[in-house]
Design a protein around this motif. Sequence first.
Motif, mmCIF file in Angstrom:
data_model
loop_
_atom_site.group_PDB
_atom_site.id
_atom_site.type_symbol
_atom_site.label_atom_id
_atom_site.label_comp_id
_atom_site.label_asym_id
_atom_site.label_seq_id
_atom_site.Cartn_x
_atom_site.Cartn_y
_atom_site.Cartn_z
ATOM 1 N N VAL A 10 0.845 -1.200 0.000
ATOM 2 C CA VAL A 10 0.000 0.000 0.000
ATOM 3 C C VAL A 10 0.882 1.251 0.000
ATOM 4 O O VAL A 10 0.632 2.196 -0.762
ATOM 5 C CB VAL A 10 -0.971 0.007 1.203
ATOM 6 N N ARG A 11 1.910 1.267 0.841
ATOM 7 C CA ARG A 11 2.828 2.417 0.872
ATOM 8 C C ARG A 11 3.462 2.651 -0.500
ATOM 9 O O ARG A 11 3.589 3.783 -0.952
ATOM 10 C CB ARG A 11 3.933 2.198 1.907
ATOM 11 N N GLN A 12 3.890 1.576 -1.148
ATOM 12 C CA GLN A 12 4.525 1.685 -2.463
ATOM 13 C C GLN A 12 3.536 2.263 -3.482
ATOM 14 O O GLN A 12 3.888 3.151 -4.267
ATOM 15 C CB GLN A 12 5.028 0.321 -2.916
ATOM 16 N N PHE A 13 2.308 1.771 -3.478
ATOM 17 C CA PHE A 13 1.282 2.289 -4.387
ATOM 18 C C PHE A 13 1.036 3.771 -4.130
ATOM 19 O O PHE A 13 1.000 4.569 -5.067
ATOM 20 C CB PHE A 13 -0.020 1.498 -4.213
ATOM 21 N N LEU A 14 0.865 4.143 -2.861
ATOM 22 C CA LEU A 14 0.590 5.538 -2.538
ATOM 23 C C LEU A 14 1.767 6.445 -2.883
ATOM 24 O O LEU A 14 1.576 7.540 -3.410
ATOM 25 C CB LEU A 14 0.206 5.686 -1.070
ATOM 26 N N ALA A 15 2.984 5.998 -2.608
ATOM 27 C CA ALA A 15 4.168 6.808 -2.919
ATOM 28 C C ALA A 15 4.267 7.058 -4.420
ATOM 29 O O ALA A 15 4.559 8.173 -4.857
ATOM 30 C CB ALA A 15 5.424 6.124 -2.407
ATOM 31 N N ARG A 16 4.004 6.032 -5.191
ATOM 32 C CA ARG A 16 4.052 6.160 -6.654
ATOM 33 C C ARG A 16 2.921 7.073 -7.142
ATOM 34 O O ARG A 16 3.132 7.949 -7.971
ATOM 35 C CB ARG A 16 3.916 4.763 -7.271
ATOM 36 N N SER A 17 1.742 6.889 -6.587
ATOM 37 C CA SER A 17 0.575 7.654 -7.014
ATOM 38 C C SER A 17 0.603 9.099 -6.535
ATOM 39 O O SER A 17 0.069 9.976 -7.195
ATOM 40 C CB SER A 17 -0.704 6.984 -6.504
ATOM 41 N N LEU A 45 -9.319 -0.213 -7.296
ATOM 42 C CA LEU A 45 -8.776 -1.144 -8.298
ATOM 43 C C LEU A 45 -7.453 -1.750 -7.833
ATOM 44 O O LEU A 45 -7.200 -2.946 -8.037
ATOM 45 C CB LEU A 45 -8.599 -0.433 -9.638
ATOM 46 N N PHE A 46 -6.613 -0.937 -7.204
ATOM 47 C CA PHE A 46 -5.353 -1.432 -6.650
ATOM 48 C C PHE A 46 -5.622 -2.518 -5.604
ATOM 49 O O PHE A 46 -4.999 -3.583 -5.622
ATOM 50 C CB PHE A 46 -4.554 -0.280 -6.027
ATOM 51 N N ILE A 47 -6.543 -2.250 -4.693
ATOM 52 C CA ILE A 47 -6.870 -3.216 -3.629
ATOM 53 C C ILE A 47 -7.364 -4.523 -4.235
ATOM 54 O O ILE A 47 -6.905 -5.613 -3.866
ATOM 55 C CB ILE A 47 -7.922 -2.628 -2.667
ATOM 56 N N GLU A 48 -8.292 -4.426 -5.178
ATOM 57 C CA GLU A 48 -8.860 -5.639 -5.765
ATOM 58 C C GLU A 48 -7.806 -6.449 -6.516
ATOM 59 O O GLU A 48 -7.746 -7.674 -6.382
ATOM 60 C CB GLU A 48 -10.027 -5.271 -6.681
ATOM 61 N N LYS A 49 -6.971 -5.774 -7.278
ATOM 62 C CA LYS A 49 -5.961 -6.470 -8.079
ATOM 63 C C LYS A 49 -4.840 -7.050 -7.213
ATOM 64 O O LYS A 49 -4.427 -8.193 -7.386
ATOM 65 C CB LYS A 49 -5.368 -5.516 -9.112
ATOM 66 N N THR A 50 -4.355 -6.272 -6.274
ATOM 67 C CA THR A 50 -3.209 -6.674 -5.472
ATOM 68 C C THR A 50 -3.548 -7.744 -4.446
ATOM 69 O O THR A 50 -2.782 -8.682 -4.238
ATOM 70 C CB THR A 50 -2.608 -5.447 -4.757
ATOM 71 N N PHE A 51 -4.702 -7.590 -3.801
ATOM 72 C CA PHE A 51 -5.044 -8.482 -2.690
ATOM 73 C C PHE A 51 -6.133 -9.490 -3.040
ATOM 74 O O PHE A 51 -6.560 -10.263 -2.196
ATOM 75 C CB PHE A 51 -5.446 -7.651 -1.468
ATOM 76 N N LEU A 74 -9.215 -3.027 6.020
ATOM 77 C CA LEU A 74 -10.290 -3.388 5.114
ATOM 78 C C LEU A 74 -9.962 -4.684 4.372
ATOM 79 O O LEU A 74 -10.795 -5.583 4.281
ATOM 80 C CB LEU A 74 -10.539 -2.257 4.107
ATOM 81 N N VAL A 75 -8.755 -4.776 3.867
ATOM 82 C CA VAL A 75 -8.338 -5.984 3.134
ATOM 83 C C VAL A 75 -8.409 -7.205 4.032
ATOM 84 O O VAL A 75 -8.939 -8.253 3.648
ATOM 85 C CB VAL A 75 -6.936 -5.817 2.527
ATOM 86 N N GLN A 76 -7.873 -7.088 5.236
ATOM 87 C CA GLN A 76 -7.891 -8.224 6.162
ATOM 88 C C GLN A 76 -9.325 -8.637 6.483
ATOM 89 O O GLN A 76 -9.627 -9.836 6.545
ATOM 90 C CB GLN A 76 -7.133 -7.883 7.436
ATOM 91 N N GLN A 77 -10.208 -7.679 6.642
ATOM 92 C CA GLN A 77 -11.613 -7.981 6.918
ATOM 93 C C GLN A 77 -12.242 -8.699 5.730
ATOM 94 O O GLN A 77 -12.949 -9.684 5.902
ATOM 95 C CB GLN A 77 -12.354 -6.687 7.213
#
Length: 81
Positions: A10-17, A45-51, A74-77
């Motif tokens: 998530v950090r990597q996605f946010l840093a890039r975005s 879309l990131f959450i669905e694809k990555t996790f 949210l992902v863990q839930q």
Amino acid sequence: MDSQEMKAAVRQFLARSLRGHTLGDDDDIFSLGLVHSLFTVQIILFIEKTFHVELEVSELKIEQISSVNKIVELVQQELKN
């Protein structure tokens, strides 16, 4: 994938975005004014694809995806369901 690996992704996605802005795990990305409404779709879309989880967008609240920790929560839930 454990929670630390999830946070790293998530950090990597946010840093890039967010063009390299450094965020703490509890920093609210929306209140910082770094994102726009379309970014919400990109996060989902990131959450669905990555996790590999499917989110019900109509039931999703912005608060659930407003920080690194909340996204991981949210992902863990969703993975438990």
